[in-house]
Design a protein around this motif. Structure first.
Motif, PDB file in Angstrom:
ATOM      1  N   ASP A 228     -29.756  10.279 -82.494  1.00 20.37           N
ATOM      2  CA  ASP A 228     -28.926  10.922 -81.470  1.00 20.37           C
ATOM      3  C   ASP A 228     -29.541  12.240 -81.014  1.00 20.37           C
ATOM      4  OD1 ASP A 228     -27.202   8.857 -81.563  1.00 20.37           O
ATOM      5  OD2 ASP A 228     -25.638   9.880 -82.709  1.00 20.37           O
ATOM      6  N   LEU A 229     -30.118  12.946 -81.984  1.00 23.69           N
ATOM      7  CA  LEU A 229     -30.771  14.216 -81.659  1.00 23.69           C
ATOM      8  C   LEU A 229     -31.943  13.968 -80.708  1.00 23.69           C
ATOM      9  CD1 LEU A 229     -31.702  16.901 -84.330  1.00 23.69           C
ATOM     10  CD2 LEU A 229     -33.015  16.574 -82.281  1.00 23.69           C
ATOM     11  N   GLU A 230     -32.721  12.940 -81.022  1.00 19.23           N
ATOM     12  CA  GLU A 230     -33.885  12.637 -80.182  1.00 19.23           C
ATOM     13  C   GLU A 230     -33.483  12.201 -78.776  1.00 19.23           C
ATOM     14  OE1 GLU A 230     -36.487  10.115 -82.440  1.00 19.23           O
ATOM     15  OE2 GLU A 230     -37.161  11.845 -83.607  1.00 19.23           O
ATOM     16  N   ILE A 231     -32.342  11.512 -78.691  1.00 19.67           N
ATOM     17  CA  ILE A 231     -31.860  11.097 -77.360  1.00 19.67           C
ATOM     18  C   ILE A 231     -31.586  12.341 -76.500  1.00 19.67           C
ATOM     19  CG2 ILE A 231     -29.904  10.019 -76.139  1.00 19.67           C
ATOM     20  CD1 ILE A 231     -29.842   7.931 -78.430  1.00 19.67           C
ATOM     21  N   VAL A 232     -30.921  13.330 -77.095  1.00 20.79           N
ATOM     22  CA  VAL A 232     -30.632  14.568 -76.348  1.00 20.79           C
ATOM     23  C   VAL A 232     -31.931  15.250 -75.928  1.00 20.79           C
ATOM     24  CG1 VAL A 232     -29.708  16.927 -76.581  1.00 20.79           C
ATOM     25  CG2 VAL A 232     -28.346  14.985 -77.326  1.00 20.79           C
ATOM     26  N   LEU A 233     -32.865  15.335 -76.874  1.00 19.22           N
ATOM     27  CA  LEU A 233     -34.145  15.987 -76.561  1.00 19.22           C
ATOM     28  C   LEU A 233     -34.860  15.301 -75.406  1.00 19.22           C
ATOM     29  CD1 LEU A 233     -35.911  16.951 -79.896  1.00 19.22           C
ATOM     30  CD2 LEU A 233     -35.253  18.405 -77.984  1.00 19.22           C
ATOM     31  N   ASN A 234     -34.893  13.983 -75.450  1.00 15.84           N
ATOM     32  CA  ASN A 234     -35.581  13.242 -74.382  1.00 15.84           C
ATOM     33  C   ASN A 234     -34.864  13.374 -73.052  1.00 15.84           C
ATOM     34  OD1 ASN A 234     -37.553  12.413 -76.124  1.00 15.84           O
ATOM     35  ND2 ASN A 234     -36.495  10.517 -76.701  1.00 15.84           N
ATOM     36  N   LYS A 235     -33.533  13.352 -73.109  1.00 16.81           N
ATOM     37  CA  LYS A 235     -32.764  13.480 -71.863  1.00 16.81           C
ATOM     38  C   LYS A 235     -33.015  14.832 -71.195  1.00 16.81           C
ATOM     39  CE  LYS A 235     -28.747  10.529 -72.387  1.00 16.81           C
ATOM     40  NZ  LYS A 235     -27.333  10.466 -72.741  1.00 16.81           N
ATOM     41  N   CYS A 236     -33.280  15.833 -72.023  1.00 20.77           N
ATOM     42  CA  CYS A 236     -33.439  17.193 -71.487  1.00 20.77           C
ATOM     43  C   CYS A 236     -34.894  17.618 -71.362  1.00 20.77           C
ATOM     44  CB  CYS A 236     -32.709  18.182 -72.391  1.00 20.77           C
ATOM     45  SG  CYS A 236     -30.975  17.811 -72.523  1.00 20.77           S
ATOM     46  N   SER A 237     -35.811  16.687 -71.548  1.00 22.83           N
ATOM     47  CA  SER A 237     -37.217  17.080 -71.476  1.00 22.83           C
ATOM     48  C   SER A 237     -37.570  17.459 -70.045  1.00 22.83           C
ATOM     49  CB  SER A 237     -38.119  15.944 -71.947  1.00 22.83           C
ATOM     50  OG  SER A 237     -38.188  14.963 -70.940  1.00 22.83           O
ATOM     51  N   MET A 238     -38.532  18.340 -69.937  1.00 23.28           N
ATOM     52  CA  MET A 238     -39.004  18.807 -68.632  1.00 23.28           C
ATOM     53  C   MET A 238     -39.418  17.614 -67.763  1.00 23.28           C
ATOM     54  SD  MET A 238     -39.789  21.552 -67.083  1.00 23.28           S
ATOM     55  CE  MET A 238     -40.955  22.414 -66.112  1.00 23.28           C
ATOM     56  N   GLU A 239     -40.170  16.696 -68.358  1.00 23.41           N
ATOM     57  CA  GLU A 239     -40.691  15.555 -67.601  1.00 23.41           C
ATOM     58  C   GLU A 239     -39.557  14.750 -66.988  1.00 23.41           C
ATOM     59  OE1 GLU A 239     -43.812  16.658 -67.109  1.00 23.41           O
ATOM     60  OE2 GLU A 239     -43.668  14.628 -66.273  1.00 23.41           O
ATOM     61  N   ARG A 240     -38.526  14.478 -67.822  1.00 17.60           N
ATOM     62  CA  ARG A 240     -37.421  13.653 -67.313  1.00 17.60           C
ATOM     63  C   ARG A 240     -36.640  14.394 -66.231  1.00 17.60           C
ATOM     64  NH1 ARG A 240     -31.624  12.669 -68.679  1.00 17.60           N
ATOM     65  NH2 ARG A 240     -31.186  10.576 -67.925  1.00 17.60           N
ATOM     66  N   LEU A 241     -36.239  15.635 -66.541  1.00 19.87           N
ATOM     67  CA  LEU A 241     -35.392  16.368 -65.581  1.00 19.87           C
ATOM     68  C   LEU A 241     -36.109  16.583 -64.248  1.00 19.87           C
ATOM     69  CD1 LEU A 241     -33.667  19.057 -67.857  1.00 19.87           C
ATOM     70  CD2 LEU A 241     -32.749  16.892 -67.062  1.00 19.87           C
ATOM     71  N   LYS A 242     -37.383  16.921 -64.354  1.00 22.12           N
ATOM     72  CA  LYS A 242     -38.185  17.181 -63.149  1.00 22.12           C
ATOM     73  C   LYS A 242     -38.252  15.948 -62.245  1.00 22.12           C
ATOM     74  CE  LYS A 242     -42.528  19.538 -62.407  1.00 22.12           C
ATOM     75  NZ  LYS A 242     -43.600  20.227 -63.094  1.00 22.12           N
TER      76      LYS A 242
END
Ligand code: A3P
Length: 268
Positions: A199-213
């Motif tokens: 679950d922690l990793e899901i949050v991290l990936n969702k908020c990564s620069m690459e994804r958000l950008k």
């Protein structure tokens, strides 16, 4: 002034605070994701809109918004909102409440300056660009949006030492170096600890620069009339100042940083 005079905090309010260009967008995204819990792509709030929409910055909310974003006075609890205001200017109702929490994020001053320089220059014509020497000079004199940078940081730092259960103090660099540790800390502070690492990793990936950008809403949208959403996602690296600052600027900034932070126990 109106906010200070009229705002009444609620027990489970969460106020995110920062000086400008120190990682507010990333922190907003992380807190939105933690609060929302694990959702499918189509329900993910970050896909629907920019983090600044979901976590309104109090003092810009009414001044610049093209469409009114959530109003902190009427938004449902638990309220998650943000400010760039110095600690001393916060409403007493927030400062004196035992239950309302604050998460502050700061960043190395040299990277903060470069980030700010790019952000403001982004909207100017080439011939109007501010010389970096002038920006550094002003920063050292304390001329900075929302007041002098070091005083801003130190006020929240000192208060966080006095009230660690109320104020969580974070550094952008720590989030970059050990994101798992820092995000777990934020979740725990928000009373929403992760059940498992996944679950922690899901949050991290969702908020990564690459994804958000690369989300459509951030590539093509703008929640403020004068700023494109894409301007909030630039490089997101530590130490980029080295590509822009002269040894003289470095020395000037190291000197003032040492002077301002001495005895505080804080390193930036
Ligand atoms: P750079 O200009 O150095 O790239 P703020 O959100 O307070 O305005 O801060 C902006 C800085 O945070 C910018 O730094 C931006 O690129 C960076 N940033 C935004 N989203 C990020 C993310 N998800 N991960 C890491 N850094 C991010």
């Amino acid at each position: 002034m109106v906010f200070k005079a009229t705002f009444k905090s609620k027990p489970n309010d969460v106020l995110l605070a920062s000086s400008i260009k120190t990682g507010s967008t990333w922190l907003k995204a992380i807190c939105v994701s933690i609060m929302q819990g694990n959702k499918e792509e189509e329900e993910d709030l970050l896909v629907k809109d920019n983090p600044h929409f979901h976590v309104p910055t109090i003092e810009v909310m009414h001044s610049y918004s093209k469409t009114p974003t959530h109003d902190v006075y009427t938004m449902p609890s638990p309220r998650l909102f943000h400010t760039h205001l110095p600690y001393r200017i916060l409403p007493n109702s927030i400062k004196n409440s035992n239950n309302c929490k604050i998460i502050y994020i700061t960043r190395n001053p040299k990277d903060t300056i470069i980030s700010m320089w790019h952000f403001f220059n982004n909207r100017k014509r080439l011939e109007d660009l501010s010389p970096l020497e002038e920006v550094v000079e002003n920063f050292c004199k304390g001329v900075h949006p929302y007041g002098p940078f070091f005083e801003h940081v130190l006020e929240y730092w000192e208060e966080s030492k006095k009230m660690p259960q109320k104020i969580l103090f974070l550094k952008y660099e720590d989030l970059k170096i050990d994101p798992k540790k820092e995000v777990a800390k934020i979740a725990l502070f928000l009373g929403k600890p992760f059940d498992n690492e996944e679950d922690l990793e899901i949050v991290l990936n969702k908020c990564s620069m690459e994804r958000l950008k690369n989300l459509e809403v951030n590539k093509s949208g703008s929640i403020f009339s004068h700023i494109h959403n894409s301007a909030y996602f630039r490089k997101g690296v530590v130490g980029e100042w080295k590509n822009h600052m002269t040894p003289e600027m470095e020395e000037q900034l190291d000197k003032i940083t040492k002077l301002k932070l001495q005895g505080s126990g804080l390193e930036l």
